[in-house]
Design a protein around this motif. Structure first.
Motif, PDB file in Angstrom:
ATOM      1  N   ARG A   1       0.966  -1.216   0.130  1.00  0.00           N
ATOM      2  CA  ARG A   1      -0.079  -0.266   0.187  1.00  0.00           C
ATOM      3  C   ARG A   1       0.872   1.338   0.014  1.00  0.00           C
ATOM      4  NH1 ARG A   1      -3.229  -3.448   3.111  1.00  0.00           N
ATOM      5  NH2 ARG A   1      -2.393  -2.913   5.057  1.00  0.00           N
ATOM      6  N   ARG A   2       2.046   1.201   0.821  1.00  0.00           N
ATOM      7  CA  ARG A   2       2.996   2.502   0.476  1.00  0.00           C
ATOM      8  C   ARG A   2       3.533   2.508  -0.736  1.00  0.00           C
ATOM      9  NH1 ARG A   2       5.253   4.851   4.666  1.00  0.00           N
ATOM     10  NH2 ARG A   2       7.238   4.987   3.881  1.00  0.00           N
ATOM     11  N   ARG A   3       3.734   1.475  -1.429  1.00  0.00           N
ATOM     12  CA  ARG A   3       4.437   1.605  -2.866  1.00  0.00           C
ATOM     13  C   ARG A   3       3.325   2.114  -3.593  1.00  0.00           C
ATOM     14  NH1 ARG A   3       6.626  -3.151  -1.179  1.00  0.00           N
ATOM     15  NH2 ARG A   3       5.217  -4.476  -2.424  1.00  0.00           N
TER      16      ARG A   3
ATOM     17  N   VAL B   1       1.470   4.388  -3.485  1.00  0.00           N
ATOM     18  CA  VAL B   1       1.789   5.998  -3.508  1.00  0.00           C
ATOM     19  C   VAL B   1       2.915   6.636  -3.724  1.00  0.00           C
ATOM     20  CG1 VAL B   1      -0.580   6.145  -2.054  1.00  0.00           C
ATOM     21  CG2 VAL B   1       1.671   5.861  -0.994  1.00  0.00           C
ATOM     22  N   GLY B   2       3.791   5.519  -4.174  1.00  0.00           N
ATOM     23  CA  GLY B   2       5.112   5.852  -4.558  1.00  0.00           C
ATOM     24  C   GLY B   2       6.430   5.971  -3.730  1.00  0.00           C
ATOM     25  N   HIS B   3       6.159   5.253  -2.424  1.00  0.00           N
ATOM     26  CA  HIS B   3       7.205   5.179  -1.328  1.00  0.00           C
ATOM     27  C   HIS B   3       8.177   3.741  -1.802  1.00  0.00           C
ATOM     28  CE1 HIS B   3       5.810   8.107   1.335  1.00  0.00           C
ATOM     29  NE2 HIS B   3       4.645   7.503   1.194  1.00  0.00           N
ATOM     30  N   THR B   4       9.437   4.219  -1.639  1.00  0.00           N
ATOM     31  CA  THR B   4      10.611   2.972  -1.777  1.00  0.00           C
ATOM     32  C   THR B   4      10.874   2.582  -0.292  1.00  0.00           C
ATOM     33  OG1 THR B   4      11.264   3.736  -4.047  1.00  0.00           O
ATOM     34  CG2 THR B   4      12.638   2.405  -2.421  1.00  0.00           C
ATOM     35  N   ASP B   5      10.847   1.403   0.003  1.00  0.00           N
ATOM     36  CA  ASP B   5      11.020   1.090   1.408  1.00  0.00           C
ATOM     37  C   ASP B   5      11.952  -0.012   1.404  1.00  0.00           C
ATOM     38  OD1 ASP B   5       9.159   2.758   3.003  1.00  0.00           O
ATOM     39  OD2 ASP B   5       7.624   1.790   1.811  1.00  0.00           O
ATOM     40  N   ALA B   6      12.566  -0.152   2.643  1.00  0.00           N
ATOM     41  CA  ALA B   6      13.395  -1.480   3.039  1.00  0.00           C
ATOM     42  C   ALA B   6      12.899  -1.977   4.445  1.00  0.00           C
ATOM     43  CB  ALA B   6      15.115  -0.909   3.185  1.00  0.00           C
ATOM     44  N   TYR B   7      12.817  -3.149   4.385  1.00  0.00           N
ATOM     45  CA  TYR B   7      12.363  -3.881   5.566  1.00  0.00           C
ATOM     46  C   TYR B   7      13.092  -5.186   5.727  1.00  0.00           C
ATOM     47  CZ  TYR B   7       8.587  -5.951   2.723  1.00  0.00           C
ATOM     48  OH  TYR B   7       7.949  -6.535   1.327  1.00  0.00           O
TER      49      TYR B   7
ATOM     50  N   ILE C   1      14.771  -6.761   2.497  1.00  0.00           N
ATOM     51  CA  ILE C   1      14.381  -6.488   1.292  1.00  0.00           C
ATOM     52  C   ILE C   1      14.234  -5.093   1.089  1.00  0.00           C
ATOM     53  CG2 ILE C   1      12.172  -6.502  -0.151  1.00  0.00           C
ATOM     54  CD1 ILE C   1      11.440  -9.274   1.533  1.00  0.00           C
ATOM     55  N   THR C   2      14.778  -4.587  -0.186  1.00  0.00           N
ATOM     56  CA  THR C   2      14.348  -3.137  -0.592  1.00  0.00           C
ATOM     57  C   THR C   2      13.490  -3.081  -1.750  1.00  0.00           C
ATOM     58  OG1 THR C   2      16.692  -2.426   0.129  1.00  0.00           O
ATOM     59  CG2 THR C   2      15.662  -1.011  -1.426  1.00  0.00           C
ATOM     60  N   VAL C   3      12.487  -2.672  -1.812  1.00  0.00           N
ATOM     61  CA  VAL C   3      11.370  -2.612  -2.704  1.00  0.00           C
ATOM     62  C   VAL C   3      10.843  -1.194  -3.349  1.00  0.00           C
ATOM     63  CG1 VAL C   3       9.172  -3.759  -3.521  1.00  0.00           C
ATOM     64  CG2 VAL C   3      10.674  -4.842  -1.533  1.00  0.00           C
ATOM     65  N   THR C   4      10.811  -1.118  -4.725  1.00  0.00           N
ATOM     66  CA  THR C   4      10.532   0.008  -5.255  1.00  0.00           C
ATOM     67  C   THR C   4       9.369  -0.014  -6.133  1.00  0.00           C
ATOM     68  OG1 THR C   4      11.451   2.229  -6.428  1.00  0.00           O
ATOM     69  CG2 THR C   4      12.169   0.016  -7.094  1.00  0.00           C
ATOM     70  N   PRO C   5       8.343   0.997  -6.082  1.00  0.00           N
ATOM     71  CA  PRO C   5       7.349   0.861  -7.082  1.00  0.00           C
ATOM     72  C   PRO C   5       7.696   1.142  -8.435  1.00  0.00           C
ATOM     73  CG  PRO C   5       7.364   2.870  -6.010  1.00  0.00           C
ATOM     74  CD  PRO C   5       8.525   2.264  -5.710  1.00  0.00           C
TER      75      PRO C   5
ATOM     76  N   ARG D   1       0.156   5.443 -12.430  1.00  0.00           N
ATOM     77  CA  ARG D   1      -0.622   3.945 -11.941  1.00  0.00           C
ATOM     78  C   ARG D   1       0.099   3.088 -11.646  1.00  0.00           C
ATOM     79  NH1 ARG D   1      -4.258   5.388 -16.560  1.00  0.00           N
ATOM     80  NH2 ARG D   1      -2.883   4.106 -17.919  1.00  0.00           N
ATOM     81  N   PHE D   2       0.111   2.254 -10.456  1.00  0.00           N
ATOM     82  CA  PHE D   2       1.010   1.462  -9.953  1.00  0.00           C
ATOM     83  C   PHE D   2       0.924   0.134 -10.619  1.00  0.00           C
ATOM     84  CE2 PHE D   2       1.502  -1.863  -6.813  1.00  0.00           C
ATOM     85  CZ  PHE D   2       2.650  -1.636  -6.331  1.00  0.00           C
ATOM     86  N   LEU D   3       1.904  -0.333 -11.295  1.00  0.00           N
ATOM     87  CA  LEU D   3       2.083  -1.372 -11.989  1.00  0.00           C
ATOM     88  C   LEU D   3       2.624  -2.679 -11.391  1.00  0.00           C
ATOM     89  CD1 LEU D   3       3.599   0.209 -15.400  1.00  0.00           C
ATOM     90  CD2 LEU D   3       1.144  -0.405 -14.828  1.00  0.00           C
TER      91      LEU D   3
END
Length: 798
Positions: free
Chosen positions: A372-374, A376-382, A398-402, A409-411
């Motif tokens: 859900r964070r991705r 809206v454009g967020h890149t996160d590491a968790y 994990i590091t994930v980018t949208p 639009r989110f792909l």
């Protein structure tokens, strides 16, 4: 225009009231002849008004609601020469003092004191002020300074009232005129700047399809001079179209109003280059303005990008970290071989599978929050725990980018991850070791201080015990105190065993098989009947180098823990084994309740226990860990609920040749009957008092020094002791340096080196100097007597 004639020598004054309306009409008639520029109209009007009214100066001001805010501007001023000398601030203060004035108003020095002060600052005797309003907003003021004739003020005010709308209109028009003029100038400057500085070429093509103008950028990219381009048909420049196609294209642009397309243009030298054209039709002039961008570099970059993507694909395939792409529902679309290895699937087996298959419910909720964070454009590491197909559990960083399309639009997601399971285990082991070491240092400090306290009590108690007849009440009392001190000494020794980094005590070869057999003999007397003990001893397991007392305590603690884990009975197995590496393995296994993962994780923590209150201290396993580490070994715990526990201890083998303790020499001989002069060096006053009393009870004379420095001063002054009793741990020089200084002055004097921490450092110090013996603290009177006799015997005749 009618004017009121002035008689020679008369002071000019405003016209009579009957003539005011005619004067206003004349002014308006003349005003319309002046200019279309509102600024010139304002200057003409204030000039005429000054002449008619006979005043020193007339100002037309334009300002906002707050004249003092810095936005006031002079629209017209008569005479112009007073602009620099005019003190404008007092006038603005006067305007601000009367914001709601309904119409023109006179001010003289005979009026309000504050207004009078402002007139004085302006240097005038009188002033008329007319507010100019557009609706309710005050947009300006008309100020007449220094009226020369004040007798007809009513006529003046009437004249100003009639002229107020005219001045308001001029003031507003002047402002709008300036704004429009500035805006037009700015647009012209912007167009000129765009034309000259645009990095893209600009062509102006007339209705006949011929070039009318071109900017410098197009001249640079095409190599033409402007004179060569003007009048040139556009079809000569555009090689991608025939003249007929160019005509049809131009007609389409006229219909559509604009267009964007790719073409190839010809340079002056005949070469061609790819361009991107954005064309706009200007209906009023019948012209087409085209912005032309040379995309040669872009085409080359696209080609390089395709080659780069191919290289990146190869890089992703061989990368040492997992790389994957997932759709919006977190189903894998692509994964490199390392990602497939991390998830434990066959090559090509990750694409098409959902991440949901590899995580538990809590993990899936975490994945959902991150997705859900991705969105809206967020890149996160968790950090995410996963369960592989074979059931094993791993932990991933994990590091994930949208991934978004051009419209936002989110792909899906692009992720890079690494298996850190083994790394976390190593870090946890390191943290445990550091925590144990810190607690060990703390325990060592506490034990050192306790040794001094116990030493004083034990020394005095054994002294009194020696003096009291056996069976007497005081003898029994001191006997109890002595037993309590000895028990406390054992407890302190346990703390030191936990704290030490080196092997304490005299090192010697220890056969772990013999140690196991001795422990089993002790256990047979106390084990419940429902617990079976087995020994599995490898005869090839050689000796290790260490302290048998400390190792025996470790083995006893492990066996007690094993018995507590089998309240309903079970099997306890003690085994030794010679490993291929040369190490010796000692294992203690039980078939008891086992430990849950969270208990196993904290089992080595000091003071952690699962036993009922009062049933355990929580130091058994932590002391075992410390002791094994001090012997250069390692400890490993393996346990599962319901499957029992195994503690595996690994020790390095003893060296081939182990040095024996120093020979005792001749049998100890008793001390001489007469007393000796002894030097006691210790910083603790309790120890000083107790040991001095013991030595005096043994018939010796004692001189006390509280530090190594004080002891050296006594020796330099001429004191020559027969024996020195030296504390190893003291402030200042400490025992080590003090011993070195003593040896330089008195190389033959025997020394008892007293310490509560007989570690390897103390042993090395004792063996490095002749006639030095360790005396562990705390010591009883008999132990002190024996130590004195032994060190005296080694030193030879006095």
């Amino acid at each position: 225009m009618r004017r009121v004639p002035a008689m020679p020598g008369d002071t000019p004054r405003p016209p009579d009231g009957a003539a005011i309306q005619f004067m206003v009409l004349d002014l308006l008639e003349e005003l319309l002849k002046v200019s279309e520029d509102p600024g010139q109209m304002g200057r003409f009007l204030v000039q005429q008004l000054r002449e008619f009214m006979g005043a020193r100066a007339v100002l037309l001001l334009q300002h906002g609601p707050d004249p003092l805010a810095g936005a006031t501007r002079i629209v017209a001023l008569e005479p112009e020469r007073v602009r620099e000398a005019l003190p404008l601030e007092p006038l603005l203060r006067l305007v601000a003092r009367h914001p709601e004035a309904p119409g023109a108003r006179f001010f003289t020095r005979a009026g309000d004191p504050e207004d009078t002060c402002l007139l004085e600052a302006l240097g005038v005797e009188s002033l008329s002020l007319t507010p100019l309003r557009a609706g309710r907003e005050r947009v300006g003021s008309l100020a007449v300074l220094g009226h020369l004739d004040l007798h007809r003020s009513d006529d003046v005010l009437r004249l100003l009232g009639l002229l107020t709308p005219v001045f308001t209109l001029i003031q507003r028009s002047a402002f709008q005129f300036k704004v429009q003029e500035a805006r037009g100038q700015a647009l012209a400057e912007e167009y000129e700047a765009l034309w000259e500085t645009s990095p893209d070429g600009i062509l102006v093509v007339g209705p006949d399809g011929k070039v009318q103008d071109a900017n410098a950028a197009y001249l640079r990219m095409s190599g033409y001079a402007l004179a060569q381009l003007r009048g040139l048909p556009i079809s000569v420049l555009d090689t991608s179209e025939t003249p007929e196609e160019s005509a049809r294209h131009a007609a389409q642009l006229v219909r559509d109003g604009a267009g964007r397309f790719f073409a190839r243009h010809r340079r002056a030298d005949g070469s061609t280059y790819p361009v991107e054209v954005s064309a706009t039709y200007v209906p009023g002039r019948g012209r087409i303005i085209s912005v032309i961008r040379d995309i040669s570099e872009q085409r080359a970059a696209d080609e390089a990008l395709r080659a780069s993507e191919a290289r990146h694909r190869e890089l992703v395939e061989i990368l040492g970290e997992g790389v994957s792409e997932a759709d919006p529902e977190d189903t894998f679309v692509m994964a490199n071989p390392e990602a497939e290895r991390i998830f434990g699937v066959a090559p090509g087996g990750l694409a098409g599978r959902s991440l949901r298959e590899f995580v538990d419910e809590a993990g899936w909720q975490q994945v959902g929050e991150q997705t859900r964070r991705r969105q809206v454009g967020h890149t996160d590491a968790y950090r995410l725990p996963i369960r592989r197909d074979d059931g094993s559990r791993r932990i991933l960083d994990i590091t994930v980018t949208p991934r978004m399309d051009g419209e936002g639009r989110f792909l899906g997601s692009l992720g890079v991850f690494r298996d850190i399971t083994d790394e976390l285990r190593t870090q946890e082991a390191l943290r445990t070791a550091q925590k144990m070491e810190s607690l060990g240092n703390l325990a060592g400090g506490v034990a050192h201080d306790m040794n001094n306290v116990l030493g004083a009590i034990l020394g005095m108690a054994t002294l009194q015990l020696d003096l009291q007849p056996e069976g007497a009440p005081l003898h029994r009392t001191f006997q109890t105190i002595t037993k309590a001190c000895l028990r406390g000494r054992n407890m302190v020794k346990g703390l030191l065993d936990f704290a030490r980094k080196d092997v304490a005590g005299q090192q010697r070869p220890v056969a772990l098989g013999s140690l196991v057999q001795e422990e089993i003999r002790l256990l047979e007397r106390t084990l419940p009947a429902n617990i079976e003990v087995r020994e599995v001893l490898d005869p090839a397991a050689g000796p290790i180098l260490g302290d048998p007392d400390a190792l025996g305590l470790v083995l006893m603690n492990l066996c007690v823990n094993a018995m507590d884990a089998m309240p309903e009975g079970g099997r306890l197995t003690l085994a030794t084994c010679a490993l291929a590496s040369g190490e010796v393995l000692l294992t203690v296994s039980d078939t008891g309740t086992g430990m849950a993962p969270e208990v196993l994780e904290r089992a080595l923590d000091p003071f952690f226990t699962t036993k009922a209150h009062g049933k355990g201290t929580g130091l058994g396993l932590s002391q075992a860990y410390s002791t094994v580490k001090a012997h250069g070994g390692s400890l490993e715990l393996r346990s599962r609920p319901g499957e029992g526990t195994t503690v595996a201890l690994r020790f390095p083998p003893a060296p081939a040749a182990v040095p024996l303790p120093p020979a005792a020499g001749v049998p100890p001989r008793p001390l001489p009957a007469e007393g000796l002069d002894l030097l006691l060096v210790d910083d603790d006053d309790l120890v000083q008092a107790a040991v001095s009393s013991q030595l005096e009870a043994l018939g010796h004379r004692t001189r006390v020094a509280s530090s190594g420095e004080a002891a050296l001063e006594a020796l330099v002054a001429g004191f020559r002791p027969a024996l020195v009793l030296l504390d190893l741990n003291m402030p200042g020089w400490g025992g080590a340096r003090t011993l070195q200084e003593l040896r330089s002055l008195l190389p033959e004097v025997p020394v008892l080196l007293a310490t509560g921490r007989a570690d390897q450092r103390a042993l090395d110090l004792a063996t490095a100097h002749p006639r030095v013996r360790l005396l562990p603290k705390p010591f009883s009177l008999d132990e002190l007597r024996a130590a004195l006799a032994e060190v005296h015997a080694r030193s030879g005749p006095p």
